[in-house]
Scaffold this motif. Structure first.
Motif, PDB file in Angstrom:
ATOM      1  N   LEU A 211       7.927 -44.558 -79.965  1.00  9.87           N
ATOM      2  CA  LEU A 211       6.594 -44.906 -79.460  1.00  9.87           C
ATOM      3  C   LEU A 211       6.610 -45.339 -77.999  1.00  9.87           C
ATOM      4  O   LEU A 211       5.591 -45.784 -77.473  1.00  9.87           O
ATOM      5  CB  LEU A 211       5.950 -45.968 -80.352  1.00  9.87           C
ATOM      6  N   VAL A 212       7.741 -45.163 -77.322  1.00  9.97           N
ATOM      7  CA  VAL A 212       7.702 -45.244 -75.859  1.00  9.97           C
ATOM      8  C   VAL A 212       7.088 -43.961 -75.299  1.00  9.97           C
ATOM      9  O   VAL A 212       6.676 -43.917 -74.137  1.00  9.97           O
ATOM     10  CB  VAL A 212       9.098 -45.471 -75.232  1.00  9.97           C
ATOM     11  N   MET A 213       7.022 -42.918 -76.112  1.00  8.81           N
ATOM     12  CA  MET A 213       6.484 -41.637 -75.649  1.00  8.81           C
ATOM     13  C   MET A 213       4.967 -41.674 -75.594  1.00  8.81           C
ATOM     14  O   MET A 213       4.315 -42.401 -76.348  1.00  8.81           O
ATOM     15  CB  MET A 213       6.907 -40.507 -76.595  1.00  8.81           C
ATOM     16  N   LYS A 214       4.396 -40.877 -74.724  1.00 15.38           N
ATOM     17  CA  LYS A 214       2.952 -40.719 -74.724  1.00 15.38           C
ATOM     18  C   LYS A 214       2.536 -39.999 -76.005  1.00 15.38           C
ATOM     19  O   LYS A 214       3.291 -39.226 -76.593  1.00 15.38           O
ATOM     20  CB  LYS A 214       2.488 -39.936 -73.488  1.00 15.38           C
ATOM     21  N   THR A 215       1.306 -40.244 -76.420  1.00 18.05           N
ATOM     22  CA  THR A 215       0.819 -39.722 -77.683  1.00 18.05           C
ATOM     23  C   THR A 215       0.864 -38.202 -77.724  1.00 18.05           C
ATOM     24  O   THR A 215       1.138 -37.602 -78.770  1.00 18.05           O
ATOM     25  CB  THR A 215      -0.606 -40.229 -77.948  1.00 18.05           C
ATOM     26  N   LYS A 216       0.616 -37.540 -76.609  1.00 17.41           N
ATOM     27  CA  LYS A 216       0.619 -36.078 -76.621  1.00 17.41           C
ATOM     28  C   LYS A 216       1.979 -35.537 -77.038  1.00 17.41           C
ATOM     29  O   LYS A 216       2.066 -34.464 -77.657  1.00 17.41           O
ATOM     30  CB  LYS A 216       0.201 -35.524 -75.257  1.00 17.41           C
ATOM     31  N   LEU A 217       3.054 -36.255 -76.726  1.00 14.79           N
ATOM     32  CA  LEU A 217       4.383 -35.845 -77.136  1.00 14.79           C
ATOM     33  C   LEU A 217       4.608 -36.141 -78.614  1.00 14.79           C
ATOM     34  O   LEU A 217       5.203 -35.336 -79.334  1.00 14.79           O
ATOM     35  CB  LEU A 217       5.446 -36.547 -76.290  1.00 14.79           C
ATOM     36  N   VAL A 218       4.152 -37.310 -79.055  1.00 19.30           N
ATOM     37  CA  VAL A 218       4.288 -37.658 -80.470  1.00 19.30           C
ATOM     38  C   VAL A 218       3.575 -36.611 -81.328  1.00 19.30           C
ATOM     39  O   VAL A 218       4.073 -36.201 -82.386  1.00 19.30           O
ATOM     40  CB  VAL A 218       3.728 -39.063 -80.745  1.00 19.30           C
ATOM     41  N   LYS A 219       2.423 -36.160 -80.869  1.00 22.75           N
ATOM     42  CA  LYS A 219       1.654 -35.145 -81.604  1.00 22.75           C
ATOM     43  C   LYS A 219       2.448 -33.865 -81.808  1.00 22.75           C
ATOM     44  O   LYS A 219       2.388 -33.232 -82.858  1.00 22.75           O
ATOM     45  CB  LYS A 219       0.367 -34.806 -80.832  1.00 22.75           C
ATOM     46  N   GLU A 220       3.203 -33.454 -80.787  1.00 20.95           N
ATOM     47  CA  GLU A 220       3.957 -32.211 -80.879  1.00 20.95           C
ATOM     48  C   GLU A 220       4.965 -32.244 -82.025  1.00 20.95           C
ATOM     49  O   GLU A 220       5.268 -31.216 -82.630  1.00 20.95           O
ATOM     50  CB  GLU A 220       4.681 -31.942 -79.561  1.00 20.95           C
ATOM     51  N   TYR A 221       5.445 -33.437 -82.334  1.00 20.28           N
ATOM     52  CA  TYR A 221       6.409 -33.580 -83.421  1.00 20.28           C
ATOM     53  C   TYR A 221       5.721 -33.724 -84.773  1.00 20.28           C
ATOM     54  O   TYR A 221       6.161 -33.137 -85.765  1.00 20.28           O
ATOM     55  CB  TYR A 221       7.297 -34.803 -83.168  1.00 20.28           C
ATOM     56  N   ARG A 249       0.674 -51.237 -76.707  1.00 19.83           N
ATOM     57  CA  ARG A 249       0.719 -49.793 -77.007  1.00 19.83           C
ATOM     58  C   ARG A 249      -0.417 -49.390 -77.941  1.00 19.83           C
ATOM     59  O   ARG A 249      -0.848 -48.234 -77.939  1.00 19.83           O
ATOM     60  CB  ARG A 249       2.081 -49.474 -77.659  1.00 19.83           C
ATOM     61  N   PHE A 250      -0.907 -50.336 -78.735  1.00 21.65           N
ATOM     62  CA  PHE A 250      -1.950 -50.047 -79.725  1.00 21.65           C
ATOM     63  C   PHE A 250      -3.303 -50.653 -79.372  1.00 21.65           C
ATOM     64  O   PHE A 250      -4.257 -50.506 -80.128  1.00 21.65           O
ATOM     65  CB  PHE A 250      -1.508 -50.572 -81.094  1.00 21.65           C
ATOM     66  N   THR A 251      -3.362 -51.335 -78.213  1.00 24.08           N
ATOM     67  CA  THR A 251      -4.615 -52.004 -77.853  1.00 24.08           C
ATOM     68  C   THR A 251      -5.123 -51.637 -76.467  1.00 24.08           C
ATOM     69  O   THR A 251      -6.315 -51.385 -76.291  1.00 24.08           O
ATOM     70  CB  THR A 251      -4.455 -53.538 -77.928  1.00 24.08           C
ATOM     71  N   LYS A 252      -4.239 -51.606 -75.468  1.00 27.44           N
ATOM     72  CA  LYS A 252      -4.672 -51.458 -74.082  1.00 27.44           C
ATOM     73  C   LYS A 252      -4.145 -50.213 -73.373  1.00 27.44           C
ATOM     74  O   LYS A 252      -4.721 -49.791 -72.359  1.00 27.44           O
ATOM     75  CB  LYS A 252      -4.240 -52.684 -73.259  1.00 27.44           C
ATOM     76  N   ASP A 253      -3.045 -49.640 -73.850  1.00 30.79           N
ATOM     77  CA  ASP A 253      -2.513 -48.451 -73.180  1.00 30.79           C
ATOM     78  C   ASP A 253      -3.562 -47.345 -73.168  1.00 30.79           C
ATOM     79  O   ASP A 253      -4.399 -47.243 -74.065  1.00 30.79           O
ATOM     80  CB  ASP A 253      -1.243 -47.965 -73.879  1.00 30.79           C
ATOM     81  N   ASP A 254      -3.505 -46.501 -72.150  1.00 33.53           N
ATOM     82  CA  ASP A 254      -4.601 -45.545 -71.958  1.00 33.53           C
ATOM     83  C   ASP A 254      -4.678 -44.477 -73.053  1.00 33.53           C
ATOM     84  O   ASP A 254      -5.686 -43.797 -73.179  1.00 33.53           O
ATOM     85  CB  ASP A 254      -4.537 -44.900 -70.566  1.00 33.53           C
ATOM     86  N   ASP A 255      -3.616 -44.340 -73.856  1.00 34.94           N
ATOM     87  CA  ASP A 255      -3.697 -43.407 -74.986  1.00 34.94           C
ATOM     88  C   ASP A 255      -3.548 -44.130 -76.323  1.00 34.94           C
ATOM     89  O   ASP A 255      -3.159 -43.527 -77.321  1.00 34.94           O
ATOM     90  CB  ASP A 255      -2.674 -42.287 -74.855  1.00 34.94           C
ATOM     91  N   ALA A 256      -3.854 -45.432 -76.351  1.00 34.14           N
ATOM     92  CA  ALA A 256      -3.760 -46.212 -77.581  1.00 34.14           C
ATOM     93  C   ALA A 256      -4.695 -45.657 -78.653  1.00 34.14           C
ATOM     94  O   ALA A 256      -4.308 -45.487 -79.816  1.00 34.14           O
ATOM     95  CB  ALA A 256      -4.070 -47.684 -77.310  1.00 34.14           C
ATOM     96  N   GLU A 257      -5.929 -45.357 -78.274  1.00 36.18           N
ATOM     97  CA  GLU A 257      -6.893 -44.848 -79.252  1.00 36.18           C
ATOM     98  C   GLU A 257      -6.461 -43.480 -79.776  1.00 36.18           C
ATOM     99  O   GLU A 257      -6.626 -43.169 -80.961  1.00 36.18           O
ATOM    100  CB  GLU A 257      -8.284 -44.753 -78.625  1.00 36.18           C
ATOM    101  N   GLU A 258      -5.886 -42.677 -78.904  1.00 41.04           N
ATOM    102  CA  GLU A 258      -5.407 -41.359 -79.300  1.00 41.04           C
ATOM    103  C   GLU A 258      -4.254 -41.489 -80.301  1.00 41.04           C
ATOM    104  O   GLU A 258      -4.156 -40.719 -81.266  1.00 41.04           O
ATOM    105  CB  GLU A 258      -4.957 -40.581 -78.064  1.00 41.04           C
ATOM    106  N   LEU A 259      -3.390 -42.478 -80.091  1.00 44.30           N
ATOM    107  CA  LEU A 259      -2.275 -42.700 -81.005  1.00 44.30           C
ATOM    108  C   LEU A 259      -2.774 -43.139 -82.379  1.00 44.30           C
ATOM    109  O   LEU A 259      -2.322 -42.624 -83.413  1.00 44.30           O
ATOM    110  CB  LEU A 259      -1.325 -43.755 -80.434  1.00 44.30           C
ATOM    111  N   LEU A 260      -3.728 -44.063 -82.389  1.00 44.82           N
ATOM    112  CA  LEU A 260      -4.280 -44.523 -83.662  1.00 44.82           C
ATOM    113  C   LEU A 260      -5.014 -43.393 -84.381  1.00 44.82           C
ATOM    114  O   LEU A 260      -4.953 -43.280 -85.614  1.00 44.82           O
ATOM    115  CB  LEU A 260      -5.209 -45.711 -83.430  1.00 44.82           C
ATOM    116  N   ALA A 261      -5.688 -42.545 -83.616  1.00 44.16           N
ATOM    117  CA  ALA A 261      -6.370 -41.391 -84.213  1.00 44.16           C
ATOM    118  C   ALA A 261      -5.357 -40.430 -84.836  1.00 44.16           C
ATOM    119  O   ALA A 261      -5.614 -39.834 -85.890  1.00 44.16           O
ATOM    120  CB  ALA A 261      -7.213 -40.673 -83.164  1.00 44.16           C
ATOM    121  N   LEU A 262      -4.190 -40.271 -84.208  1.00 43.47           N
ATOM    122  CA  LEU A 262      -3.134 -39.436 -84.767  1.00 43.47           C
ATOM    123  C   LEU A 262      -2.640 -40.016 -86.085  1.00 43.47           C
ATOM    124  O   LEU A 262      -2.440 -39.290 -87.064  1.00 43.47           O
ATOM    125  CB  LEU A 262      -1.974 -39.312 -83.776  1.00 43.47           C
TER     126      LEU A 262
END
Length: 456
Positions: A211-221, A249-262
């Motif tokens: 979860l140090v990765m940006k959400t777009k990378l996590v999605k690829e996996y 990472r789950f509250t303020k990071d700019d892709d936090a909402e995207e991660l939770l949506a994933l």
């Protein structure tokens, strides 16, 4: 001096101007930590010496919000993050200290450090030689498949953490030696292997910390696992200490909402998504942002399970574990594993005799309600498998440890009780001897054959 490595920049890129800025400190810029500069000079020197051998990284959230700087060196989070002199054996510390005092070149310091690192069992329990899955006689990079139902995957972009624990059993991932690193560079490696292995029901997505990765990378996996060809993958576990080290990472990071949506998409798609959190001490759970992050993760349908090793100087007291587990339960987290610290790194500093580990576990678990008695342990992730101490008793006048496999390289070993002589000096499975006059444990011959087949 530049405070960031390439890996740190990857983490920092997950924040926007409106988010909480991520600031990391390593051995190279440790003097930038204001509180560190207030420590006695001798202590500063000792920390720098050990940090040139063992990986060191901490961020400003941990420094400012988790460590009680009025209780140094006893604060548990301080010991969890900042290397201590005693974490190196005396001769090794003296060797490194002389180099630092003489202002030796970085190359000479690194060479001496590498010699010491190789003596510290960098890959315990056969995690490189024994656990790598084979395809056409060649190991699959970035994967481990030790137990039939469970495969581990190490994405290369996730082979660092927001901070490093001083006892980390994967510390060899972080010392810059490519020969010791486990990582795969493409999601296709994981997907191809899982397609061919229908016996795998559980995927552990791990690191470092993925979860140090940006959400777009996590999605690829993860997203492709929703396709029908992966219906056999029922459970996806994400191994992460982000709730301790960077809950933003789950509250303020700019892709936090995207991660939770994933997370929600994976759950809604029929996968059991388990967040395998890691809390060594209840102090890690005290901040409002951690509590908010837990709420947001749970709202997606993800289960959070917590595990940690028993470590001397940090949590070797049953009262710490009772408060740790009770706090987790209040937050909706499931207490899961109570580990014995692995036989790697600064083992001599953190290890606790097995009889004492069992006593601490027993004293803590008996103070928990039924909801909190989900904790398994004390558990050793050893070469043959995951071995639990289920009791200490006396049989026909002989005092023994009662043991069983929770996971084994051969699944048939699991939950079969076996016995070892009681030994107050033993700190690991390899230290134990069979009880009742037996010359070997029931699994030894088969395990040795497995090792021989792998050239170990």
């Amino acid at each position: 001096m530049n405070a960031y490595t390439q890996a740190d920049q990857l983490i920092a890129s997950t924040t926007s101007d409106a988010a909480r800025p991520y600031t990391v400190y390593t051995e190279r810029n440790i003097d930038m930590i204001e509180q560190f500069r207030e420590l006695p000079e001798a202590m500063q020197f000792e920390i720098k010496v050990v940090a040139s051998v063992m990986p060191f990284r901490v961020n400003e959230y941990v420094v400012n919000e988790l460590i009680d700087w009025n209780d140094i060196p006893n604060d548990p989070v301080f010991r969890l993050m900042f290397p201590q002199k005693e974490m190196l054996k005396a001769d090794d510390f003296d060797r490194m200290a002389k180099l630092h005092a003489a202002q030796a070149s970085r190359e000479d310091i690194k060479k001496a450090a590498h010699d010491i690192q190789l003596s510290m069992n960098p890959h315990p329990a056969g995690q490189l030689a024994m656990n790598a899955p084979m395809v056409d006689g060649k190991p699959v990079q970035g994967m481990q498949h030790k137990y039939r139902e469970t495969a581990l995957y190490f994405p290369s972009q996730g082979q660092t953490c927001h901070s490093y624990c001083t006892f980390c059993f994967r510390w060899a991932q972080f010392i810059g030696d490519s020969d010791l690193k486990m990582a795969a560079t493409e999601a296709s490696t994981m997907h191809a292997y899982l397609k061919e292995h229908k016996e795998v029901t559980d995927l552990l997505f791990t690191g470092g910390d993925p979860l140090v990765m940006k959400t777009k990378l996590v999605k690829e996996y993860l997203e492709p696992l929703l396709q029908p060809e992966f219906d056999h993958i029922k459970n996806i576990r994400i191994g992460s200490k982000t709730l301790t080290f960077w809950p933003y990472r789950f509250t303020k990071d700019d892709d936090a909402e995207e991660l939770l949506a994933l997370f929600k998409k994976m759950v809604d798609g029929g996968k059991h998504l388990a967040f395998m959190a890691h809390f060594d001490h209840y102090a890690e759970l005290k901040t409002d942002v951690c509590k908010e992050a837990v709420k947001r993760i749970r709202a997606t349908g993800v289960n959070i399970r917590a595990q940690a090793p028993l470590t001397r100087h940090i949590n070797d007291n049953p009262d710490v574990w009772v408060k740790n587990w009770q706090t987790q339960l209040t937050m909706g987290i499931i207490p899961y594993y109570f580990f014995v610290a692995r036989d790697t790194g600064a083992k001599h500093y953190f290890e606790i005799p097995l009889f004492k580990a069992y006593e601490i576990y027993q004293a803590a678990i008996t103070q928990m309600s039924g909801l909190g008695r989900t904790v398994r342990g004390p558990s050793m992730s050893a070469g043959p498998g995951k071995v639990e101490i289920t009791g200490i008793t006396e049989v026909n006048g002989e005092k023994v440890f009662v043991l069983r496999f929770l996971q084994g390289r051969n699944p048939d070993w699991c939950y079969r009780p076996f016995f070892a002589k009681y030994d107050e000096e033993a700190t690991w499975l390899d230290d134990l001897k069979p009880a009742f006059g037996e010359d070997k444990f029931f699994f030894e011959d088969e395990y040795k054959a497995m090792c021989k087949a792998r050239g170990v």
